[in-house]
Design a protein around this motif. Sequence first.
Motif, PDB file in Angstrom:
ATOM      1  N   TYR A  42       0.827  -1.208   0.000  1.00 23.20           N
ATOM      2  CA  TYR A  42       0.000   0.000   0.000  1.00 23.20           C
ATOM      3  C   TYR A  42       0.863   1.260   0.000  1.00 23.20           C
ATOM      4  O   TYR A  42       0.425   2.325  -0.431  1.00 23.20           O
ATOM      5  CB  TYR A  42      -0.934  -0.014   1.207  1.00 23.20           C
ATOM      6  CG  TYR A  42      -2.050   1.003   1.107  1.00 23.20           C
ATOM      7  CD1 TYR A  42      -3.140   0.780   0.276  1.00 23.20           C
ATOM      8  CD2 TYR A  42      -2.007   2.187   1.848  1.00 23.20           C
ATOM      9  CE1 TYR A  42      -4.154   1.712   0.172  1.00 23.20           C
ATOM     10  CE2 TYR A  42      -3.024   3.123   1.749  1.00 23.20           C
ATOM     11  CZ  TYR A  42      -4.095   2.882   0.912  1.00 23.20           C
ATOM     12  OH  TYR A  42      -5.107   3.811   0.814  1.00 23.20           O
ATOM     13  N   THR A  43       2.076   1.144   0.493  1.00 21.25           N
ATOM     14  CA  THR A  43       3.033   2.247   0.433  1.00 21.25           C
ATOM     15  C   THR A  43       3.194   2.734  -1.006  1.00 21.25           C
ATOM     16  O   THR A  43       3.390   3.934  -1.253  1.00 21.25           O
ATOM     17  CB  THR A  43       4.401   1.787   0.968  1.00 21.25           C
ATOM     18  OG1 THR A  43       4.256   1.405   2.342  1.00 21.25           O
ATOM     19  CG2 THR A  43       5.454   2.876   0.856  1.00 21.25           C
ATOM     20  N   PHE A  44       3.078   1.808  -1.944  1.00 22.65           N
ATOM     21  CA  PHE A  44       3.274   2.110  -3.369  1.00 22.65           C
ATOM     22  C   PHE A  44       1.966   1.938  -4.144  1.00 22.65           C
ATOM     23  O   PHE A  44       1.947   1.422  -5.256  1.00 22.65           O
ATOM     24  CB  PHE A  44       4.370   1.206  -3.936  1.00 22.65           C
ATOM     25  CG  PHE A  44       5.642   1.244  -3.151  1.00 22.65           C
ATOM     26  CD1 PHE A  44       6.347   2.440  -2.985  1.00 22.65           C
ATOM     27  CD2 PHE A  44       6.146   0.099  -2.546  1.00 22.65           C
ATOM     28  CE1 PHE A  44       7.519   2.485  -2.247  1.00 22.65           C
ATOM     29  CE2 PHE A  44       7.321   0.129  -1.813  1.00 22.65           C
ATOM     30  CZ  PHE A  44       8.008   1.332  -1.658  1.00 22.65           C
ATOM     31  N   ASN A  45       0.867   2.372  -3.530  1.00 26.21           N
ATOM     32  CA  ASN A  45      -0.432   2.164  -4.174  1.00 26.21           C
ATOM     33  C   ASN A  45      -0.678   3.055  -5.386  1.00 26.21           C
ATOM     34  O   ASN A  45      -1.656   2.875  -6.099  1.00 26.21           O
ATOM     35  CB  ASN A  45      -1.582   2.309  -3.167  1.00 26.21           C
ATOM     36  CG  ASN A  45      -1.746   3.722  -2.635  1.00 26.21           C
ATOM     37  OD1 ASN A  45      -1.479   4.714  -3.304  1.00 26.21           O
ATOM     38  ND2 ASN A  45      -2.203   3.832  -1.398  1.00 26.21           N
ATOM     39  N   ARG A  46       0.216   4.008  -5.620  1.00 21.81           N
ATOM     40  CA  ARG A  46       0.136   4.802  -6.844  1.00 21.81           C
ATOM     41  C   ARG A  46       0.757   4.056  -8.019  1.00 21.81           C
ATOM     42  O   ARG A  46       0.722   4.528  -9.149  1.00 21.81           O
ATOM     43  CB  ARG A  46       0.853   6.152  -6.673  1.00 21.81           C
ATOM     44  CG  ARG A  46       0.404   7.017  -5.492  1.00 21.81           C
ATOM     45  CD  ARG A  46      -1.057   7.445  -5.590  1.00 21.81           C
ATOM     46  NE  ARG A  46      -1.348   8.579  -4.747  1.00 21.81           N
ATOM     47  CZ  ARG A  46      -1.808   8.505  -3.492  1.00 21.81           C
ATOM     48  NH1 ARG A  46      -1.979   7.301  -2.935  1.00 21.81           N
ATOM     49  NH2 ARG A  46      -2.086   9.602  -2.795  1.00 21.81           N
ATOM     50  N   GLU A  51       5.533  -3.025 -10.043  1.00 22.67           N
ATOM     51  CA  GLU A  51       6.395  -1.904  -9.657  1.00 22.67           C
ATOM     52  C   GLU A  51       6.629  -1.882  -8.145  1.00 22.67           C
ATOM     53  O   GLU A  51       7.726  -1.549  -7.684  1.00 22.67           O
ATOM     54  CB  GLU A  51       5.766  -0.590 -10.110  1.00 22.67           C
ATOM     55  CG  GLU A  51       5.759  -0.408 -11.627  1.00 22.67           C
ATOM     56  CD  GLU A  51       4.900   0.749 -12.079  1.00 22.67           C
ATOM     57  OE1 GLU A  51       5.261   1.400 -13.077  1.00 22.67           O
ATOM     58  OE2 GLU A  51       3.840   1.009 -11.443  1.00 22.67           O
ATOM     59  N   ALA A  52       5.601  -2.235  -7.369  1.00 27.06           N
ATOM     60  CA  ALA A  52       5.729  -2.241  -5.907  1.00 27.06           C
ATOM     61  C   ALA A  52       6.780  -3.243  -5.449  1.00 27.06           C
ATOM     62  O   ALA A  52       7.527  -2.993  -4.495  1.00 27.06           O
ATOM     63  CB  ALA A  52       4.382  -2.557  -5.260  1.00 27.06           C
ATOM     64  N   ILE A  53       6.850  -4.383  -6.134  1.00 20.58           N
ATOM     65  CA  ILE A  53       7.868  -5.382  -5.803  1.00 20.58           C
ATOM     66  C   ILE A  53       9.257  -4.815  -6.074  1.00 20.58           C
ATOM     67  O   ILE A  53      10.175  -4.939  -5.254  1.00 20.58           O
ATOM     68  CB  ILE A  53       7.624  -6.678  -6.598  1.00 20.58           C
ATOM     69  CG1 ILE A  53       6.337  -7.351  -6.107  1.00 20.58           C
ATOM     70  CG2 ILE A  53       8.819  -7.621  -6.488  1.00 20.58           C
ATOM     71  CD1 ILE A  53       5.875  -8.516  -6.959  1.00 20.58           C
ATOM     72  N   GLU A  54       9.416  -4.166  -7.217  1.00 24.64           N
ATOM     73  CA  GLU A  54      10.707  -3.572  -7.562  1.00 24.64           C
ATOM     74  C   GLU A  54      11.100  -2.485  -6.568  1.00 24.64           C
ATOM     75  O   GLU A  54      12.249  -2.415  -6.119  1.00 24.64           O
ATOM     76  CB  GLU A  54      10.656  -2.993  -8.974  1.00 24.64           C
ATOM     77  CG  GLU A  54      11.967  -2.383  -9.443  1.00 24.64           C
ATOM     78  CD  GLU A  54      11.915  -1.873 -10.870  1.00 24.64           C
ATOM     79  OE1 GLU A  54      12.947  -1.364 -11.349  1.00 24.64           O
ATOM     80  OE2 GLU A  54      10.849  -1.979 -11.502  1.00 24.64           O
ATOM     81  N   LYS A  55      10.153  -1.635  -6.210  1.00 21.29           N
ATOM     82  CA  LYS A  55      10.442  -0.548  -5.275  1.00 21.29           C
ATOM     83  C   LYS A  55      10.753  -1.086  -3.877  1.00 21.29           C
ATOM     84  O   LYS A  55      11.609  -0.539  -3.165  1.00 21.29           O
ATOM     85  CB  LYS A  55       9.270   0.433  -5.231  1.00 21.29           C
ATOM     86  CG  LYS A  55       9.144   1.288  -6.494  1.00 21.29           C
ATOM     87  CD  LYS A  55       7.958   2.235  -6.407  1.00 21.29           C
ATOM     88  CE  LYS A  55       7.895   3.112  -7.654  1.00 21.29           C
ATOM     89  NZ  LYS A  55       9.074   4.027  -7.747  1.00 21.29           N
ATOM     90  N   THR A  56      10.073  -2.147  -3.487  1.00 22.86           N
ATOM     91  CA  THR A  56      10.370  -2.768  -2.194  1.00 22.86           C
ATOM     92  C   THR A  56      11.812  -3.254  -2.164  1.00 22.86           C
ATOM     93  O   THR A  56      12.536  -3.060  -1.178  1.00 22.86           O
ATOM     94  CB  THR A  56       9.399  -3.934  -1.927  1.00 22.86           C
ATOM     95  OG1 THR A  56       8.064  -3.417  -1.793  1.00 22.86           O
ATOM     96  CG2 THR A  56       9.776  -4.691  -0.652  1.00 22.86           C
ATOM     97  N   ALA A  57      12.249  -3.867  -3.249  1.00 25.35           N
ATOM     98  CA  ALA A  57      13.650  -4.319  -3.335  1.00 25.35           C
ATOM     99  C   ALA A  57      14.612  -3.135  -3.268  1.00 25.35           C
ATOM    100  O   ALA A  57      15.679  -3.225  -2.643  1.00 25.35           O
ATOM    101  CB  ALA A  57      13.858  -5.110  -4.623  1.00 25.35           C
ATOM    102  N   GLU A  58      14.236  -2.015  -3.866  1.00 23.51           N
ATOM    103  CA  GLU A  58      15.084  -0.823  -3.848  1.00 23.51           C
ATOM    104  C   GLU A  58      15.302  -0.301  -2.434  1.00 23.51           C
ATOM    105  O   GLU A  58      16.329   0.307  -2.141  1.00 23.51           O
ATOM    106  CB  GLU A  58      14.473   0.278  -4.710  1.00 23.51           C
ATOM    107  CG  GLU A  58      14.551   0.023  -6.216  1.00 23.51           C
ATOM    108  CD  GLU A  58      13.852   1.118  -7.005  1.00 23.51           C
ATOM    109  OE1 GLU A  58      13.506   2.172  -6.410  1.00 23.51           O
ATOM    110  OE2 GLU A  58      13.627   0.929  -8.209  1.00 23.51           O
ATOM    111  N   THR A  59      14.339  -0.516  -1.547  1.00 20.68           N
ATOM    112  CA  THR A  59      14.467  -0.033  -0.170  1.00 20.68           C
ATOM    113  C   THR A  59      15.428  -0.880   0.655  1.00 20.68           C
ATOM    114  O   THR A  59      15.797  -0.491   1.768  1.00 20.68           O
ATOM    115  CB  THR A  59      13.108  -0.015   0.549  1.00 20.68           C
ATOM    116  OG1 THR A  59      12.675  -1.371   0.783  1.00 20.68           O
ATOM    117  CG2 THR A  59      12.054   0.734  -0.255  1.00 20.68           C
ATOM    118  N   GLY A  60      15.801  -2.043   0.135  1.00 17.00           N
ATOM    119  CA  GLY A  60      16.640  -2.958   0.901  1.00 17.00           C
ATOM    120  C   GLY A  60      15.849  -3.980   1.685  1.00 17.00           C
ATOM    121  O   GLY A  60      16.424  -4.808   2.401  1.00 17.00           O
ATOM    122  N   ALA A  61      14.519  -3.954   1.557  1.00 18.41           N
ATOM    123  CA  ALA A  61      13.667  -4.923   2.247  1.00 18.41           C
ATOM    124  C   ALA A  61      13.765  -6.285   1.577  1.00 18.41           C
ATOM    125  O   ALA A  61      14.113  -6.397   0.401  1.00 18.41           O
ATOM    126  CB  ALA A  61      12.222  -4.436   2.253  1.00 18.41           C
TER     127      ALA A  61
END
Length: 290
Positions: A42-46, A51-61
Amino acid sequence: MKRIALTFCVALTPMLVSLTMFAEKIPDEYRTGGFAIGCQAYTFNRFTVIEAIEKTAETGAKVIEFFPGQKLSSDQPEVKWDHNASDEVVEKVKAQLAKYHLKAVNYGVVGIPKDEAQARKIFEFARKLGLYGVTTESVDAIDTIEKLVREYDVRVGFHDHPKRERDPSYKMWDPNYILSVVKDRDHRIGSCADTGHWVRSGLKPVECLRILKGRIISSHLKDLDAFGKPDAHDLPYGTGVSDVPAILNELKRQHFEGNISVEYEYKWENSVPDVAQCIGFVRGYEAAKK
């Protein structure tokens, strides 16, 4: 006697296979700073699920919690990601998770129907993804939930939103109410501790966690800019009023094994740097303890 023992073993085998198939614990390789901390999508609901999976990986999670209704991908924006997803869609998401070495650990907040056949779809979805838990606020379906928790060995956490001054019938914000719902139920049913919503409700998270000791299934961990304000917004861990170190200490003291999700509801279009700071804070937590 040998025949009786053989018969018993044959009867027991399906049960053991079932437990092996459904029992999912979060492996240590997906933990950071001693915790299975990642992002609530939901952090990346926009953005889309892909894309949310990719962005989650970018955070180091290393883990992610999905929510129902997010667009699947830019090439299939009409497809919504939820427990009604086709096997083809599930495989597409699993492939993206594998690409970024992420594990899906939770799903919610999702309404769980009283109707067993409808509720079963959610638990089957959890099985397909190998989820640790599901998050809901469907207290009225507690009997159905308990039956399926026992069958699937998937945990269920009851989520809290903030106190509603104009709706006294809403009780989920109160950890004592959550405890009253779950205390006599299967031990795999408990709380999804949204610490930010507790802070918005004027409650101290550590005190809430202590009330629910032994029943914390998962957490939406937030650090906010103000205490007791419904419109308080997220900040990187350690920079707000929520006392994140004390929260982590309490979870550790309780031998918490569930997932923690960064649900960052601020800077919607560009929250990755702040979320990465949150993940980094927890990564440093374990190092600081040594």
